[in-house]
Scaffold this motif. Structure first.
Motif, mmCIF file in Angstrom:
data_model
loop_
_atom_site.group_PDB
_atom_site.id
_atom_site.type_symbol
_atom_site.label_atom_id
_atom_site.label_comp_id
_atom_site.label_asym_id
_atom_site.label_seq_id
_atom_site.Cartn_x
_atom_site.Cartn_y
_atom_site.Cartn_z
ATOM 1 N N PHE A 1 1.034 -1.614 0.001
ATOM 2 C CA PHE A 1 0.173 0.628 -0.148
ATOM 3 C C PHE A 1 1.000 1.034 0.141
ATOM 4 C CE2 PHE A 1 -2.151 3.097 3.154
ATOM 5 C CZ PHE A 1 -2.992 3.712 1.548
ATOM 6 N N TYR A 2 1.488 1.156 0.481
ATOM 7 C CA TYR A 2 2.518 2.389 1.219
ATOM 8 C C TYR A 2 3.185 2.245 0.027
ATOM 9 C CZ TYR A 2 0.845 3.702 5.601
ATOM 10 O OH TYR A 2 -0.343 3.921 6.690
ATOM 11 N N GLY A 3 3.975 1.423 -0.529
ATOM 12 C CA GLY A 3 5.329 1.761 -2.082
ATOM 13 C C GLY A 3 3.994 2.027 -2.854
ATOM 14 N N LYS A 4 2.461 1.490 -2.957
ATOM 15 C CA LYS A 4 2.340 2.193 -4.557
ATOM 16 C C LYS A 4 1.674 3.927 -4.317
ATOM 17 C CE LYS A 4 0.069 -2.452 -5.459
ATOM 18 N NZ LYS A 4 -1.729 -2.720 -5.407
ATOM 19 N N LYS A 5 1.829 4.167 -3.082
ATOM 20 C CA LYS A 5 1.564 5.534 -2.706
ATOM 21 C C LYS A 5 3.376 6.651 -2.718
ATOM 22 C CE LYS A 5 -0.865 7.281 0.528
ATOM 23 N NZ LYS A 5 -1.711 7.177 0.365
ATOM 24 N N GLY A 6 4.264 5.745 -2.990
ATOM 25 C CA GLY A 6 5.110 6.218 -3.218
ATOM 26 C C GLY A 6 6.148 6.655 -1.784
ATOM 27 N N LYS B 1 8.091 4.259 5.066
ATOM 28 C CA LYS B 1 7.112 3.186 5.195
ATOM 29 C C LYS B 1 6.880 1.854 4.972
ATOM 30 C CE LYS B 1 4.186 6.463 7.854
ATOM 31 N NZ LYS B 1 3.171 6.528 7.742
ATOM 32 N N GLY B 2 7.219 2.241 3.906
ATOM 33 C CA GLY B 2 7.127 0.219 2.944
ATOM 34 C C GLY B 2 8.150 -0.272 3.455
ATOM 35 N N LEU B 3 8.847 -0.149 3.278
ATOM 36 C CA LEU B 3 10.533 -0.640 3.712
ATOM 37 C C LEU B 3 9.915 -0.722 5.163
ATOM 38 C CD1 LEU B 3 13.038 -1.533 3.241
ATOM 39 C CD2 LEU B 3 14.083 0.734 3.526
#
Length: 281
Positions: free
Chosen positions: A118-123, A127-129
């Protein structure tokens, strides 16, 4: 005594019947969702959430569906709310799953990786990591297969690699792949699953690492220097070494007792043997 036993049997039968009815309602919600009637699906799942037993698989599946719903509409507040419900629940990650190759539900692991995505797609790569790191270090991935376990560990390394690349940290990104390639002895964690052959995932990992370097002899020289000067935290079972200016911490699962055995352990990895073979051609 017979009356008490009869009452218990009736209560248990009613509970099983109730859970089966709720499972049917879950499927009804999925059908509505796939038909585009997403709000109606959510209403059904919210009702099931209130009725289902925590920690039943019905409850866990329902929370997962609701989490997915909020991810799809980008409702971060409710995403975090339902993620925390899954993490804090009494759900059993070893609830049986009917999917081939995935014997257990792994509610917490899959919810954590959904947030990473989710956070990866949001850029928001940082946070994604952080969620990938959590999945790797804090969340148990339940399985019955060494191949499956290795796949998950290698897959997590590639997730870290992609996020760090997106953050512009190229050298650190590749270090995560090298770190995972040396952290290979999962057989010692699960001796009953042991296999002597390298998995396809370990092969892909070694191939990917080598493809990122123009001079493999120089890479091997730097790795050899790092191995020669490693330190060993025996109490915490961590090998510490520096390669190309980057600090590495290799978690051990084997019972090693001294630095020389640590050196041999690293040189016995599939990746090191693969790299050695490449440089000797």
């Amino acid at each position: 005594m017979k009356n008490i036993l009869l009452i218990l049997i009736i209560l248990f039968s009613n509970q099983v019947f109730s859970q089966e009815k709720l499972d049917e309602e879950i499927d009804k919600g999925i059908d509505l969702y796939q038909e585009g009637k997403k709000n109606k699906a959510l209403k059904i799942w919210k009702k099931i959430e209130k009725k289902a037993d925590n920690p039943s698989s019905t409850y866990g599946t329902t929370l997962g569906n609701i989490l997915y719903y909020y991810i799809e509409i980008d409702d971060e507040k409710n995403i975090l709310n339902y993620y925390q419900k899954i993490i804090d629940s009494d759900l059993n990650d070893k609830d049986l799953n009917n999917e081939i190759g995935k014997p257990y539900k792994n509610y917490r692991y899959h919810a954590t990786m959904r947030l990473a995505s989710f956070y990866g797609k949001k850029g928001d790569f940082k946070k994604g990591l952080s969620y990938v790191e959590k999945a790797d270090k804090e969340i148990a991935f339940e399985t019955t297969s060494l191949t499956s376990f290795i796949f998950q560990k290698v897959d997590l390394a590639f997730w870290k690699y992609r996020f760090l690349n997106d953050l512009g940290e190229k050298d650190k990104a590749i270090s995560k792949l090298i770190e995972r390639a040396f952290e290979y002895d999962y057989k010692s964690m699960y001796p009953n699953w042991a296999t002597v052959s390298a998995s396809n995932d370990e092969t892909e990992l070694a191939e990917t690492i080598c493809s990122k370097f123009d001079d493999l002899e120089l890479l091997k020289s730097k790795i050899d220097n790092g191995i020669e000067n490693l330190t060993f935290d025996k109490e915490n079972k961590i090998i510490e070494l520096k390669i190309n200016g980057i600090d590495y911490e290799i978690n051990l699962y084997s019972e090693l007792t001294d630095i020389e055995k640590c050196k041999l352990y690293l040189k016995s990895s599939f990746f090191y043997k693969y790299l050695t073979e490449k440089t000797e051609k």
